[in-house]
Design an enzyme around this catalytic site. Structure first.
Site, PDB file in Angstrom:
ATOM      1  N   ARG A  21       0.828  -1.203   0.000  1.00  0.00           N
ATOM      2  CA  ARG A  21       0.000   0.000   0.000  1.00  0.00           C
ATOM      3  C   ARG A  21       0.867   1.258   0.000  1.00  0.00           C
ATOM      4  NH1 ARG A  21      -3.085  -3.741   3.027  1.00  0.00           N
ATOM      5  NH2 ARG A  21      -5.302  -3.747   2.488  1.00  0.00           N
ATOM      6  N   SER A 136     -22.243 -14.637  12.392  1.00  0.00           N
ATOM      7  CA  SER A 136     -21.600 -13.518  11.715  1.00  0.00           C
ATOM      8  C   SER A 136     -21.584 -13.736  10.211  1.00  0.00           C
ATOM      9  CB  SER A 136     -20.165 -13.367  12.245  1.00  0.00           C
ATOM     10  OG  SER A 136     -19.483 -12.321  11.596  1.00  0.00           O
ATOM     11  N   SER A 188     -19.142  -2.675   1.803  1.00  0.00           N
ATOM     12  CA  SER A 188     -18.356  -1.591   1.209  1.00  0.00           C
ATOM     13  C   SER A 188     -17.627  -1.958  -0.067  1.00  0.00           C
ATOM     14  CB  SER A 188     -17.335  -1.075   2.225  1.00  0.00           C
ATOM     15  OG  SER A 188     -16.395  -2.085   2.550  1.00  0.00           O
ATOM     16  N   HIS A 216     -21.819   2.413   6.012  1.00  0.00           N
ATOM     17  CA  HIS A 216     -21.840   2.899   4.630  1.00  0.00           C
ATOM     18  C   HIS A 216     -23.242   3.335   4.194  1.00  0.00           C
ATOM     19  CE1 HIS A 216     -17.675   1.905   3.716  1.00  0.00           C
ATOM     20  NE2 HIS A 216     -17.849   0.844   4.466  1.00  0.00           N
ATOM     21  N   LYS A 247     -17.886   9.033   7.479  1.00  0.00           N
ATOM     22  CA  LYS A 247     -18.146   8.818   6.054  1.00  0.00           C
ATOM     23  C   LYS A 247     -19.149   9.872   5.576  1.00  0.00           C
ATOM     24  CE  LYS A 247     -16.604   4.042   5.829  1.00  0.00           C
ATOM     25  NZ  LYS A 247     -15.905   4.018   7.128  1.00  0.00           N
ATOM     26  N   THR A 276     -10.060   5.306  26.939  1.00  0.00           N
ATOM     27  CA  THR A 276      -9.529   6.139  25.860  1.00  0.00           C
ATOM     28  C   THR A 276     -10.062   7.560  25.983  1.00  0.00           C
ATOM     29  OG1 THR A 276      -9.157   6.226  23.463  1.00  0.00           O
ATOM     30  CG2 THR A 276     -11.368   5.666  24.184  1.00  0.00           C
ATOM     31  N   THR A 362      -8.296  -7.294   1.421  1.00  0.00           N
ATOM     32  CA  THR A 362      -9.556  -6.550   1.512  1.00  0.00           C
ATOM     33  C   THR A 362     -10.636  -7.208   0.662  1.00  0.00           C
ATOM     34  OG1 THR A 362      -8.271  -4.525   1.844  1.00  0.00           O
ATOM     35  CG2 THR A 362     -10.595  -4.274   1.294  1.00  0.00           C
TER      36      THR A 362
END
Length: 404
Positions: A21, A136, A188, A216, A247, A276, A362
């Site tokens: 990448r 899932s 996506s 998305h 997005k 966090t 991906t």
């Protein structure tokens, strides 16, 4: 062990497979999206961005940017702590109320990203509910997969978007075990949409919770931008609706919505929420302004859908292979990692068109693609230039003119 050699050998493998990448160094310019300046060792180049997830250009919208600037002037830069220790700003509270209203739920909970919201929420639910089995979808995002894996609960993978396979696996499971069905609305990479109603029917039949990722789809679909579930009138049938602020809403962050008890449960037990620093108030203010605007305005959604239709029509006229789907995502199939990277490089260097190549892991090998995302800001000339460039490169590469 020679760690440096190990790292370099692994990277060499990515280079050889055409999967390494390379980040495009871009400067976006307010008011000129989707145009940007690309910086390279050879200097600067003006480019048109065709792969942004800022689907509606809200990251450039004055309503959003002014809200963020005002929040910085009002509150300063950072949140100053975790949500529990001085980091809850009033903008966080207002944003969570707005998100709960958007999805017709009692409550909402903010996270620092969509990845973290999936990882933390699913990881917590699946680790804390005794004996739970999670079902899932095979196409689920890495954040969902990692959250489920982290929980170490029993997991069953069902074929992508297959109602029949999901039912078969639910029927084969222990009827006494608590169950969660986890899936996305818009996927996506292929742009296909889940059969949400049928999955909810199965959840009712087998007593399962439902967990829907709408990252998305939020801002993009439904009369107020609540996503596919809102468009289909199904929000009330879903236990958890998860989304992103990064997005279509054009800012940053993630969230879940659900019952007050469920959100409080995640708030109280999810390490990815507890330990966090909270989102900066300016990001929360920008997201709040974006959501409020898109609840009222259909202009951006209608313009966006028209741009998608025009691009698909011109691709068809030129015989450029793209996956037909009912969403806004336009995957142009190349089917070879090296050629996909080469075409992307030529588009950028020779035509000033930036489309990131999408390769394994991906997407599966032999399905490498250019994932094109039109926005309302892409002009007719932009679309014509893109399609003309693709047509030229398809001829040069002797690539297939149809999706296999």
């Amino acid at each position: 062990m020679d760690f440096e050699s190990f790292f370099k050998n692994e990277l060499d493998g990515l280079h050889q497979e055409g999967r390494y990448r390379v980040f495009a160094d871009l400067a976006r310019h307010r008011g000129s999206f989707p145009k940007a300046t690309r910086y390279t060792a050879d200097g600067a180049q003006e480019v048109t961005v065709w792969c942004s997830n800022d689907y509606l250009g809200m990251g450039q919208c004055p309503i959003v940017t002014e809200a963020m600037k005002n929040a910085i002037d009002e509150c300063g830069a950072g949140a100053g702590g975790t949500r529990n220790i001085s980091g809850t700003n009033h903008y966080h509270v207002l944003l969570e109320r707005e998100l709960a209203d958007l999805h017709g739920k009692e409550s909402a909970l903010l996270f620092t990203s969509g990845y973290v919201s999936n990882w933390a929420a699913l990881g917590t639910l699946c680790s804390k509910i005794p004996g739970v089995i999670v079902f899932s979808d095979a196409g689920n995002h890495a954040s969902m997969i990692e959250g489920i894996r982290h929980s170490k609960c029993e997991r069953v993978i069902f074929k992508h978007n297959s109602v029949a396979d999901l039912e078969a696996k639910l029927a084969a499971a222990d009827p006494r075990a608590p169950k969660i069905i986890a899936f996305e609305s818009v996927y996506s990479m292929d742009g296909d949409i889940a059969p949400i109603r049928e999955f909810c029917d199965l959840a009712d039949k087998y007593g399962a919770m439902t967990y829907l990722d709408e990252v998305h789809a939020v801002g993009m679909y439904g009369p107020r931008g609540g996503g596919i579930a809102e468009r289909e009138g199904l929000m009330h049938r879903l236990t958890v609706i998860e989304g992103t602020l990064g997005k279509a809403f054009g800012v940053m962050g993630g969230y879940i919505t659900g019952s007050a008890a469920l959100c409080d449960f995640i708030r109280s037990f999810a390490s990815g929420f507890i330990f966090t620093t909270a989102l900066p108030p300016a990001l929360a203010a920008g997201a709040l302004a974006s959501i409020r605007h898109l609840k009222e305005s259909q202009v951006e959604r209608f313009a966006h859908q028209e741009r998608v239709r025009r691009l698909r029509s011109l691709l068809d006229q030129r015989g450029i292979p793209h996956m037909v789907n009912p969403s806004h995502i336009v995957p142009v199939i190349v089917g070879d990692a090296a050629k996909c990277k080469w075409i992307s490089d030529l588009l950028l260097d020779n035509f000033g068109i930036y489309v990131q190549p999408i390769n394994y892991p991906t997407v599966p090998k032999k399905t490498e693609r250019l994932r094109i995302t039109p926005t309302p800001m892409h002009s007719d000339a932009d679309i014509d230039h893109l399609v003309s460039a693709l047509h030229s490169l398809w001829s040069r590469c002797a690539l297939a003119r149809a999706v296999a």
